[in-house]
Design a protein around this motif. Sequence first.
Motif: not given
Length: 256
Positions: A27, A38-39, A42-43, A45-46, A56, A62
């Motif tokens: 990440a 960054r936030t 991460h969202e 990627l999820a 993951q 990833y």
Amino acid sequence: MGRLVPAVTRAFDILERFLDHDGPLSAPEIVRQTGLPRTTVHELLATLVARRYLVQESTGGYRLGVRLYQLGSRYADQLDLASEGQQAARRVAEACGETVHVAVLEGADVIYIAKVDSTHAVRMVSAAGRRLPAHCTAVGKMLLAALPDEELRALVPEDAPLAALTPQSITEPAALYAALDDIRAEDRAFEDRESNLDVSCVAAPVRDETGKAVAALSISVPTIRWNDERRTELVRLATEGAAELSARLGHRGAMG
């Protein structure tokens, strides 16, 4: 053209990080490479993991997921050129024992859509899906030579130096234009260590039913196996392979 959706664009920005990267990405690496918050990363990627576009690993990195493979397979199934190109590349590779590619032009780059490896221990390492600057490759120069002059100069402006992959790469547009003139006259193209200092290539055009050059077929050879006699043989095999593939695409020109 409709308005681009920022979230979708950012998701593709993340996926495209893997095009030129072998192995997983973390990440923080994705944040650094994309410049996204960054936030947000991460969202996204999820979401991509949940939809199986990414996986993951236990280490936290990833990698590409099975859903992308499924989409790519569906694309290949629908694109006759890719499947026919793979068959043609296999036949040429069986005849010469060297690495054979079929590539298409996308902008000022080439993308390899088919590839069969050499049977030799010393061989070119590459992969289908790889993208390279067209002016540095035999297939790319073959396809650039087939473009109308106006389209060529839009892709390769005469006042913009070209990127070099090796010291042998053509970097001056005027020199490239002159090389393309020769390629048009001979209907084949060569690469002399311009994308890889250890490799030379020959390419021939693949034409569709209208006579348009829609792809090029190349044979790549380590320089230790490249000589005048071998070059003559490989020119013949590349030309025959490209002509055979052209015929399968509906081109009525003479083969060989």
